[in-house]
Design a protein around this motif. Structure first.
Motif, mmCIF file in Angstrom:
data_model
loop_
_atom_site.group_PDB
_atom_site.id
_atom_site.type_symbol
_atom_site.label_atom_id
_atom_site.label_comp_id
_atom_site.label_asym_id
_atom_site.label_seq_id
_atom_site.Cartn_x
_atom_site.Cartn_y
_atom_site.Cartn_z
ATOM 1 N N ILE A 279 -7.381 26.182 -16.553
ATOM 2 C CA ILE A 279 -6.265 26.808 -17.291
ATOM 3 C C ILE A 279 -5.273 27.514 -16.369
ATOM 4 C CG2 ILE A 279 -5.609 28.545 -18.992
ATOM 5 C CD1 ILE A 279 -7.539 27.652 -20.798
ATOM 6 N N GLU A 280 -5.798 28.257 -15.407
ATOM 7 C CA GLU A 280 -4.891 28.991 -14.501
ATOM 8 C C GLU A 280 -3.941 28.040 -13.790
ATOM 9 O OE1 GLU A 280 -4.256 32.230 -13.860
ATOM 10 O OE2 GLU A 280 -5.383 32.379 -15.734
ATOM 11 N N GLN A 281 -4.532 26.962 -13.264
ATOM 12 C CA GLN A 281 -3.723 25.960 -12.553
ATOM 13 C C GLN A 281 -2.737 25.285 -13.501
ATOM 14 O OE1 GLN A 281 -3.429 24.644 -9.290
ATOM 15 N NE2 GLN A 281 -4.229 26.689 -8.955
ATOM 16 N N ALA A 282 -3.219 24.937 -14.688
ATOM 17 C CA ALA A 282 -2.359 24.235 -15.655
ATOM 18 C C ALA A 282 -1.167 25.111 -16.029
ATOM 19 C CB ALA A 282 -3.166 23.855 -16.886
ATOM 20 N N ILE A 283 -1.406 26.404 -16.218
ATOM 21 C CA ILE A 283 -0.296 27.307 -16.582
ATOM 22 C C ILE A 283 0.743 27.336 -15.459
ATOM 23 C CG2 ILE A 283 0.287 29.761 -16.896
ATOM 24 C CD1 ILE A 283 -2.427 29.858 -18.525
ATOM 25 N N SER A 284 0.282 27.411 -14.233
ATOM 26 C CA SER A 284 1.233 27.436 -13.110
ATOM 27 C C SER A 284 2.069 26.166 -13.067
ATOM 28 C CB SER A 284 0.492 27.583 -11.778
ATOM 29 O OG SER A 284 -0.110 28.837 -11.740
ATOM 30 N N TRP A 285 1.419 25.018 -13.294
ATOM 31 C CA TRP A 285 2.163 23.755 -13.212
ATOM 32 C C TRP A 285 3.067 23.542 -14.418
ATOM 33 C CZ3 TRP A 285 2.982 21.732 -8.789
ATOM 34 C CH2 TRP A 285 2.025 21.834 -7.771
ATOM 35 N N VAL A 286 2.617 24.004 -15.586
ATOM 36 C CA VAL A 286 3.467 23.885 -16.775
ATOM 37 C C VAL A 286 4.705 24.772 -16.595
ATOM 38 C CG1 VAL A 286 3.604 24.501 -19.239
ATOM 39 C CG2 VAL A 286 1.668 23.161 -18.393
ATOM 40 N N ASN A 287 4.488 25.964 -16.078
ATOM 41 C CA ASN A 287 5.595 26.896 -15.807
ATOM 42 C C ASN A 287 6.575 26.289 -14.801
ATOM 43 O OD1 ASN A 287 6.732 29.694 -15.988
ATOM 44 N ND2 ASN A 287 6.243 29.685 -13.799
ATOM 45 N N PHE A 288 6.031 25.735 -13.728
ATOM 46 C CA PHE A 288 6.866 25.102 -12.701
ATOM 47 C C PHE A 288 7.537 23.844 -13.271
ATOM 48 C CE2 PHE A 288 7.300 22.476 -8.762
ATOM 49 C CZ PHE A 288 8.139 23.331 -8.072
ATOM 50 N N GLY A 289 6.811 23.163 -14.135
ATOM 51 C CA GLY A 289 7.308 21.913 -14.735
ATOM 52 C C GLY A 289 8.573 22.132 -15.532
ATOM 53 N N ILE A 290 8.683 23.256 -16.233
ATOM 54 C CA ILE A 290 9.869 23.463 -17.047
ATOM 55 C C ILE A 290 10.897 24.393 -16.377
ATOM 56 C CG2 ILE A 290 8.592 25.168 -18.505
ATOM 57 C CD1 ILE A 290 11.706 23.071 -19.443
ATOM 58 N N TYR A 291 10.460 25.394 -15.654
ATOM 59 C CA TYR A 291 11.444 26.385 -15.183
ATOM 60 C C TYR A 291 11.968 26.147 -13.768
ATOM 61 C CZ TYR A 291 10.033 28.656 -19.442
ATOM 62 O OH TYR A 291 9.779 28.898 -20.763
ATOM 63 N N TYR A 292 11.363 25.222 -13.037
ATOM 64 C CA TYR A 292 11.857 24.891 -11.696
ATOM 65 C C TYR A 292 13.320 24.439 -11.794
ATOM 66 C CZ TYR A 292 12.536 21.816 -7.636
ATOM 67 O OH TYR A 292 13.041 21.190 -6.527
ATOM 68 N N ASN A 293 14.147 24.942 -10.912
ATOM 69 C CA ASN A 293 15.579 24.594 -10.899
ATOM 70 C C ASN A 293 16.247 24.930 -12.239
ATOM 71 O OD1 ASN A 293 17.476 23.636 -8.926
ATOM 72 N ND2 ASN A 293 17.771 21.826 -10.179
ATOM 73 N N HIS A 294 15.699 25.977 -12.917
ATOM 74 C CA HIS A 294 16.278 26.523 -14.161
ATOM 75 C C HIS A 294 16.236 25.497 -15.291
ATOM 76 C CE1 HIS A 294 19.189 27.989 -10.796
ATOM 77 N NE2 HIS A 294 17.944 28.172 -10.500
ATOM 78 N N GLN A 337 14.539 31.970 -10.635
ATOM 79 C CA GLN A 337 15.502 31.297 -11.512
ATOM 80 C C GLN A 337 16.886 31.924 -11.374
ATOM 81 O OE1 GLN A 337 14.300 30.732 -15.711
ATOM 82 N NE2 GLN A 337 16.426 31.102 -16.253
ATOM 83 N N GLY A 338 17.847 31.142 -10.952
ATOM 84 C CA GLY A 338 19.231 31.598 -10.865
ATOM 85 C C GLY A 338 19.990 31.263 -12.133
ATOM 86 N N PRO A 339 21.318 31.261 -12.060
ATOM 87 C CA PRO A 339 22.124 30.936 -13.231
ATOM 88 C C PRO A 339 22.157 29.431 -13.496
ATOM 89 C CG PRO A 339 23.521 31.221 -11.324
ATOM 90 C CD PRO A 339 22.134 31.556 -10.864
ATOM 91 N N GLN A 340 22.494 29.046 -14.713
ATOM 92 C CA GLN A 340 22.786 27.635 -15.002
ATOM 93 C C GLN A 340 24.059 27.294 -14.240
ATOM 94 O OE1 GLN A 340 19.513 28.254 -16.709
ATOM 95 N NE2 GLN A 340 20.255 26.149 -16.749
ATOM 96 N N VAL A 341 24.330 26.014 -14.106
ATOM 97 C CA VAL A 341 25.371 25.623 -13.146
ATOM 98 C C VAL A 341 26.792 25.961 -13.591
ATOM 99 C CG1 VAL A 341 25.802 23.241 -13.919
ATOM 100 C CG2 VAL A 341 25.940 23.799 -11.484
ATOM 101 N N SER A 342 27.046 25.978 -14.898
ATOM 102 C CA SER A 342 28.439 26.132 -15.356
ATOM 103 C C SER A 342 28.479 26.747 -16.743
ATOM 104 C CB SER A 342 29.126 24.760 -15.400
ATOM 105 O OG SER A 342 28.519 23.963 -16.403
ATOM 106 N N GLN A 343 29.679 27.177 -17.121
ATOM 107 C CA GLN A 343 29.891 27.702 -18.476
ATOM 108 C C GLN A 343 29.539 26.629 -19.516
ATOM 109 O OE1 GLN A 343 31.562 30.951 -19.310
ATOM 110 N NE2 GLN A 343 30.542 30.394 -21.223
ATOM 111 N N THR A 344 29.930 25.395 -19.229
ATOM 112 C CA THR A 344 29.656 24.300 -20.175
ATOM 113 C C THR A 344 28.167 24.135 -20.398
ATOM 114 O OG1 THR A 344 31.596 23.187 -19.308
ATOM 115 C CG2 THR A 344 30.101 21.830 -20.618
ATOM 116 N N GLN A 345 27.408 24.122 -19.304
ATOM 117 C CA GLN A 345 25.960 23.958 -19.438
ATOM 118 C C GLN A 345 25.349 25.167 -20.143
ATOM 119 O OE1 GLN A 345 25.747 20.434 -18.954
ATOM 120 N NE2 GLN A 345 23.710 21.251 -18.753
ATOM 121 N N PHE A 346 25.829 26.359 -19.797
ATOM 122 C CA PHE A 346 25.346 27.583 -20.438
ATOM 123 C C PHE A 346 25.554 27.475 -21.959
ATOM 124 C CE2 PHE A 346 26.245 31.769 -22.199
ATOM 125 C CZ PHE A 346 25.180 32.530 -21.751
ATOM 126 N N ASP A 347 26.768 27.098 -22.358
ATOM 127 C CA ASP A 347 27.082 27.004 -23.790
ATOM 128 C C ASP A 347 26.227 25.935 -24.475
ATOM 129 O OD1 ASP A 347 28.976 28.954 -23.452
ATOM 130 O OD2 ASP A 347 30.681 27.568 -23.341
#
Ligand code: NAD
Length: 496
Positions: A279-294, A337-347
């Motif tokens: 579970i610990e490993q799976a949580i880390s990879w699931v977290n990285f799977g979705i939040y990597y590069n925002h 996690q930084g910002p999304q790339v643009s206003q368009t993507q944010f919206d």
């Protein structure tokens, strides 16, 4: 307008940013002298303006690329082509700090992730540099009086159109196999992130590539991108970006000169966690799977399916883990996690979050903007989702995922495959048999077992279904850039 401007960034202080079009190894203004502004997504402030290519510039770049293809590049040995790529890889390594800082400034990705990207850029260039003198044909024994052999020849002038999520890495994935196999290139970076490619262009010249072999032109998709895909003297177009634009590119190719097309498009990838997973490993990879590069990753693990025996425990721990992701200034060492790339993507992403709420899904964490300046969005998890909800079907391309429960392996596979996309998927289990069975059953170009988002230039990457056509990276990418010629020689004797 001058074609270079001084820019200040954290990490490196100030540097000279080229701002023109890079055609024939020269910096030039656009034919129509148009420019566009580049925005820092962390501050929403203008960084600088760069030249904007229009149809005329695409024509000029094609003439340069054609001349190089028919001339100097054909006369260059494969080994020498490889040497240029290897030298370029070394120059990228030597300029790692500069290129990473420019990438963070322009794209908003954290500086440590940017350094990872630039390391991978050098790795990709080097890998294909190694391939350049290993492109071989075969002999085919069809009859005693015949000698058949095949040649793998470059296709010609290639147009390449890339997105903003990994600006320089996508450039490397595209140009490396094309140049290694003897093609010439016109590449158009995304208008949201034009800067790192221009810094890189100086290295192309320094590495010794002859003029016209690699041309970099910034500009808008509907102008410069459309001109590339419809051009009558471009022999191949390679694209990474949205499925909507992928279709347009294919249509433009079909109705112009039927140029060869490869597409790397969107995804809505499933990430499946079984009861017996670590579970610990799976949580880390699931977290990285979705939040990597925002979440701005075509293969992001956006649909998370967790087996019922561990669902409640997993969800609580995953929420805690995701809330620990540090969101903020890309230049802070701890930022994940930084910002999304643009206003368009944010919206667009905020629009999906609102839709999810309206459709009746539960916001477990996040669901709001982070701060009040810059395009930052809180890591967001939806539960109580249904397969037909928009947030379960469409690519959000942001830090937003949906988690749901399954009971049997059969159900997990059915849910995992319930998408018009098929770019990637993952399985988390400690049972080798489950890992192998499920990875075989999932319709995706890449399946990770007990990890996520681990992409390596030696291994192919690309999509099933509406996630694309063709494969990038690995040996298969070389096929995208070569024509096969069969030569059949009759060894004397009378006809029939
Ligand atoms: P996009 O597909 O519009 O842009 C990608 C590239 O295509 C850019 O270089 C753009 O200038 C160019 N382009 C746009 N229209 C074109 C046209 N008509 N002809 C030729 N080239 C054209 O993507 P976007 O608008 O920047 O992002 C929208 C969505 O696309 C995202 O929310 C995400 O879902 C998806 N996307 C996917 C990837 C990926 O890696 N698969 C990357 C970026 C965006």
């Amino acid at each position: 307008m001058g074609l270079v401007t001084e820019i200040k960034t954290p990490l490196i202080g100030s540097y000279q940013q080229p701002t023109g079009l890079f055609i024939n190894n020269e910096w030039v203004e656009g034919a129509e002298k148009k420019t566009f502004e580049v925005i820092n997504p962390a501050t929403e402030e203008v960084i600088c303006s760069v030249s904007q290519a229009t149809e005329k510039d695409v024509d000029i770049a094609v003439v340069a690329a054609r001349k190089a293809f028919e001339g100097v590049w054909q006369e260059t040995t494969p080994a020498q082509r490889g040497q240029y790529l290897l030298k370029l890889a070394d120059l990228v390594d030597q300029n790692l700090e500069l290129l990473s800082a420019v990438e963070s400034l322009d794209n908003g990705k954290s500086i440590n992730m940017a350094k990872g990207d630039i390391g991978a850029v050098a790795g990709c260039l080097r890998y294909y540099g190694g391939w350049a003198d290993k492109i071989v044909g075969k002999t085919i024994d069809v009859a005693p009086d015949m000698f058949h052999f095949t040649r793998r020849e470059p296709i010609g002038v290639c147009g390449q159109i890339i997105p903003w999520n990994f600006p320089l890495l996508m450039l490397a994935w595209k140009i490396s196999p094309a140049l290694a196999t003897g093609n010439t290139v016109i590449i158009k970076p995304a208008e949201q992130t034009p800067l790192s490619a221009l810094v890189f262009a100086n290295l192309i010249k320094e590495a010794g590539f002859p003029p016209g072999v690699l041309n970099i032109i910034n500009g808008f998709g509907r102008v410069a991108g459309a001109a590339i895909s419809a051009h009558m003297d471009i022999d191949k177009v390679a694209f990474t970006g949205s499925t909507v634009v992928g279709r347009q590119i294919m249509k433009a190719a079909a109705s112009s000169n039927l140029k060869k097309v490869t597409l790397e498009l969107g995804g809505k990838s499933p990430n499946i966690v079984f009861n017996d997973a670590d579970i610990e490993q799976a949580i880390s990879w699931v977290n990285f799977g979705i939040y990597y590069n925002h979440g701005q990753v075509c293969c992001a693990g956006t649909r998370i399916y967790v087996q019922e025996g561990i669902y409640d425990k997993f969800l609580e721990a995953f929420k805690k883990r995701a809330q620990e992701n540090k969101v903020g200034d890309p230049f802070h060492d701890e930022t994940f996690q930084g910002p999304q790339v643009s206003q368009t993507q944010f919206d667009r992403i905020m629009g999906y979050i609102e839709t999810g709420k309206k459709e009746g899904a539960t916001v477990e964490i996040g669901g709001e903007r982070h701060g009040d300046k810059g395009y930052f969005i809180q890591p967001t998890i939806f539960s109580n989702v249904k397969p037909d909800m928009k947030i379960m079907q469409e690519e959000i391309f942001g830090p937003v995922c949906a988690i749901s429960k399954f009971s049997t392996e059969e159900e997990a596979v059915r849910l995992g495959n319930d998408s018009s996309y098929g770019l990637a998927a993952a399985v988390h289990t400690t049972d080798l048999n489950t890992g192998i069975r499920v990875s075989k059953a999932l319709k995706a170009g890449t399946v990770w077992v007990n990890c996520y988002n681990l992409i390596h230039h030696q291994a192919e990457f690309g999509g099933y279904k509406q996630s694309g056509i063709g494969r990038e990276l690995g040996e298969m990418a070389l096929l995208n850039y070569t024509e096969n010629k069969t030569v059949a020689i009759r060894l004397g004797g009378a006809m029939f």
